[in-house]
Write a protein that holds these residues in place. Structure first.
Motif, mmCIF file in Angstrom:
data_model
loop_
_atom_site.group_PDB
_atom_site.id
_atom_site.type_symbol
_atom_site.label_atom_id
_atom_site.label_comp_id
_atom_site.label_asym_id
_atom_site.label_seq_id
_atom_site.Cartn_x
_atom_site.Cartn_y
_atom_site.Cartn_z
ATOM 1 N N HIS A 15 0.813 -1.219 0.000
ATOM 2 C CA HIS A 15 0.000 0.000 0.000
ATOM 3 C C HIS A 15 0.847 1.270 0.000
ATOM 4 O O HIS A 15 0.339 2.357 0.260
ATOM 5 C CB HIS A 15 -0.942 -0.001 1.206
ATOM 6 C CG HIS A 15 -2.042 -1.021 1.116
ATOM 7 N ND1 HIS A 15 -1.840 -2.358 1.385
ATOM 8 C CD2 HIS A 15 -3.349 -0.892 0.756
ATOM 9 C CE1 HIS A 15 -2.977 -3.006 1.216
ATOM 10 N NE2 HIS A 15 -3.905 -2.147 0.831
ATOM 11 N N GLY A 16 2.133 1.114 -0.273
ATOM 12 C CA GLY A 16 3.000 2.276 -0.367
ATOM 13 C C GLY A 16 3.285 2.957 0.958
ATOM 14 O O GLY A 16 3.635 4.151 0.984
ATOM 15 N N ILE A 17 3.143 2.234 2.057
ATOM 16 C CA ILE A 17 3.414 2.799 3.376
ATOM 17 C C ILE A 17 4.871 2.494 3.747
ATOM 18 O O ILE A 17 5.284 1.333 3.734
ATOM 19 C CB ILE A 17 2.471 2.194 4.431
ATOM 20 C CG1 ILE A 17 1.017 2.488 4.058
ATOM 21 C CG2 ILE A 17 2.784 2.744 5.824
ATOM 22 C CD1 ILE A 17 0.003 1.754 4.924
ATOM 23 N N PRO A 18 5.660 3.514 4.058
ATOM 24 C CA PRO A 18 7.061 3.258 4.392
ATOM 25 C C PRO A 18 7.200 2.448 5.679
ATOM 26 O O PRO A 18 6.389 2.564 6.603
ATOM 27 C CB PRO A 18 7.649 4.661 4.563
ATOM 28 C CG PRO A 18 6.476 5.535 4.867
ATOM 29 C CD PRO A 18 5.315 4.943 4.127
ATOM 30 N N VAL A 19 8.225 1.601 5.725
ATOM 31 C CA VAL A 19 8.474 0.725 6.876
ATOM 32 C C VAL A 19 9.904 0.914 7.356
ATOM 33 O O VAL A 19 10.845 0.856 6.551
ATOM 34 C CB VAL A 19 8.245 -0.758 6.505
ATOM 35 C CG1 VAL A 19 8.577 -1.662 7.684
ATOM 36 C CG2 VAL A 19 6.811 -0.980 6.058
ATOM 37 N N LEU A 20 10.052 1.126 8.638
ATOM 38 C CA LEU A 20 11.375 1.170 9.263
ATOM 39 C C LEU A 20 11.494 0.014 10.229
ATOM 40 O O LEU A 20 10.540 -0.309 10.942
ATOM 41 C CB LEU A 20 11.579 2.485 10.022
ATOM 42 C CG LEU A 20 11.829 3.751 9.198
ATOM 43 C CD1 LEU A 20 11.937 4.947 10.133
ATOM 44 C CD2 LEU A 20 13.115 3.617 8.388
ATOM 45 N N PHE A 29 18.638 8.534 17.464
ATOM 46 C CA PHE A 29 18.285 9.944 17.264
ATOM 47 C C PHE A 29 17.633 10.183 15.907
ATOM 48 O O PHE A 29 16.785 11.068 15.752
ATOM 49 C CB PHE A 29 19.535 10.818 17.431
ATOM 50 C CG PHE A 29 20.152 10.675 18.796
ATOM 51 C CD1 PHE A 29 19.518 11.196 19.922
ATOM 52 C CD2 PHE A 29 21.349 9.998 18.968
ATOM 53 C CE1 PHE A 29 20.076 11.059 21.179
ATOM 54 C CE2 PHE A 29 21.919 9.851 20.228
ATOM 55 C CZ PHE A 29 21.278 10.389 21.334
ATOM 56 N N GLU A 30 18.032 9.403 14.908
ATOM 57 C CA GLU A 30 17.423 9.531 13.581
ATOM 58 C C GLU A 30 15.949 9.145 13.633
ATOM 59 O O GLU A 30 15.082 9.845 13.083
ATOM 60 C CB GLU A 30 18.173 8.652 12.579
ATOM 61 C CG GLU A 30 17.629 8.758 11.157
ATOM 62 C CD GLU A 30 18.383 7.869 10.177
ATOM 63 O OE1 GLU A 30 17.950 7.792 9.016
ATOM 64 O OE2 GLU A 30 19.389 7.250 10.580
ATOM 65 N N LEU A 31 15.652 8.025 14.304
ATOM 66 C CA LEU A 31 14.268 7.585 14.443
ATOM 67 C C LEU A 31 13.458 8.602 15.241
ATOM 68 O O LEU A 31 12.328 8.944 14.872
ATOM 69 C CB LEU A 31 14.212 6.224 15.142
ATOM 70 C CG LEU A 31 12.821 5.710 15.501
ATOM 71 C CD1 LEU A 31 12.013 5.408 14.238
ATOM 72 C CD2 LEU A 31 12.913 4.463 16.384
ATOM 73 N N ARG A 32 14.054 9.122 16.311
ATOM 74 C CA ARG A 32 13.347 10.096 17.143
ATOM 75 C C ARG A 32 13.003 11.353 16.343
ATOM 76 O O ARG A 32 11.874 11.860 16.419
ATOM 77 C CB ARG A 32 14.197 10.457 18.356
ATOM 78 C CG ARG A 32 13.533 11.464 19.287
ATOM 79 C CD ARG A 32 14.300 11.625 20.575
ATOM 80 N NE ARG A 32 13.638 12.575 21.473
ATOM 81 C CZ ARG A 32 14.022 12.810 22.718
ATOM 82 N NH1 ARG A 32 15.080 12.178 23.221
ATOM 83 N NH2 ARG A 32 13.353 13.683 23.465
ATOM 84 N N ALA A 33 13.939 11.832 15.561
ATOM 85 C CA ALA A 33 13.701 13.024 14.758
ATOM 86 C C ALA A 33 12.592 12.780 13.737
ATOM 87 O O ALA A 33 11.741 13.647 13.493
ATOM 88 C CB ALA A 33 14.988 13.451 14.057
#
Length: 271
Positions: A15-20, A29-33
């Motif tokens: 469905h074109g939803i980004p996944v991390l 810190f990257e995820l938090r930002a």
């Protein structure tokens, strides 16, 4: 033995939803930002076995909403489904709750009771709770959105723990009653299962059932009845061992096992 994407990721990508899939979140810190930029209204947490950092708990207005596999405050911890079955419970359920810094101690939102069949294993109950829990999570989010849902504090005095399972939890203790051994086998599927020793080697029991056998005998003593293999348990009870696997060998029915290993009544398990 190949790494595969979980179902949630596959559907999201379709469905074109980004996944991390970060390896860690506490000091990421990257995820938090990124999350602070998204400004989520709620963060859903399901089957995540690590502590959620305080910055994430405080980020969303509705908080981190967890789906827990028990009727809180019973069975807080890592293995609520397994321990409920292992302890012979007739019912369990799912609870949505707002996470705090404790171990499943946050305020409850909604709960749904689910019966446990006498022959159901943890695998069966997990699948049932997953379906019930998905609907309950949607209901929870709708209730939060229209402000019809209110948080309820847990009665901490009623709390029980469901600690993470260890390999030793699967060791059969024949000094227990047969029905208790059977319940633990059901609860500890697929791991750590149920195992004992025979002739100094590990013996895995893949299928078992409690017997109404009432003859007294030393716990762990084998009783052979035709093609059936039983073992004495506590208080005159016994357990049928219907499918077995000797260490390093293939799974066998009791009849195959008795024929192949020439097991005799009076031999002892667990020594």
């Amino acid at each position: 033995m190949e790494t595969q994407a979980p179902p949630v990721k596959r559907v999201a990508l379709e469905h074109g939803i980004p996944v991390l899939q970060p390896e860690k979140i506490k000091n990421n810190f990257e995820l938090r930002a990124m999350l602070e930029d998204i400004l989520p209204e709620a963060i859903l947490v399901v089957a995540y076995g690590r502590i959620i950092p305080q910055w994430m708990l405080d980020l969303a207005p509705y908080g981190c909403i967890n789906l827990h596999g028990s009727l809180l405050p019973k069975y807080r911890g890592a293995a609520p489904i397994q321990w409920a079955i292992a302890n012979g419970e007739n019912v369990t359920g799912v609870t949505t709750m707002r996470l705090d810094s404790g171990l499943d101690t946050g305020d409850m939102l909604l709960a749904k009771i689910v019966p446990i069949g006498q022959e159901e294993t943890a695998v069966d109950v997990y699948e049932c709770l997953a379906a019930v829990g998905a609907d309950l999570m949607v209901e929870t989010l709708c209730g939060l959105a229209d402000k019809s849902l209110f948080r309820q504090q847990q009665d901490h005095a009623l709390a029980t723990l469901a600690p993470i399972l260890t390999r030793d939890d699967g060791r059969i203790d024949f000094t227990r009653m047969a029905h208790n051994i059977y319940d633990r086998w059901r609860g500890f599927q697929p791991w750590p299962g149920a195992h004992t020793t025979l002739r100094g080697k590990k013996l895995i029991v893949h299928k078992m059932r409690a017997s109404s056998h009432v003859a007294e005998g030393e716990p762990g003593t084998i009783v052979i009845q035709g093609d059936a293999m039983m073992a004495h348990c506590a208080n005159g009870t016994a357990i049928y061992l219907d499918e077995l696997q000797m260490e390093g060998k293939r799974r066998m029915s009791a009849a195959e096992f008795l024929n192949g290993y020439q097991v005799k009544s009076g031999e002892r398990l667990g020594i």
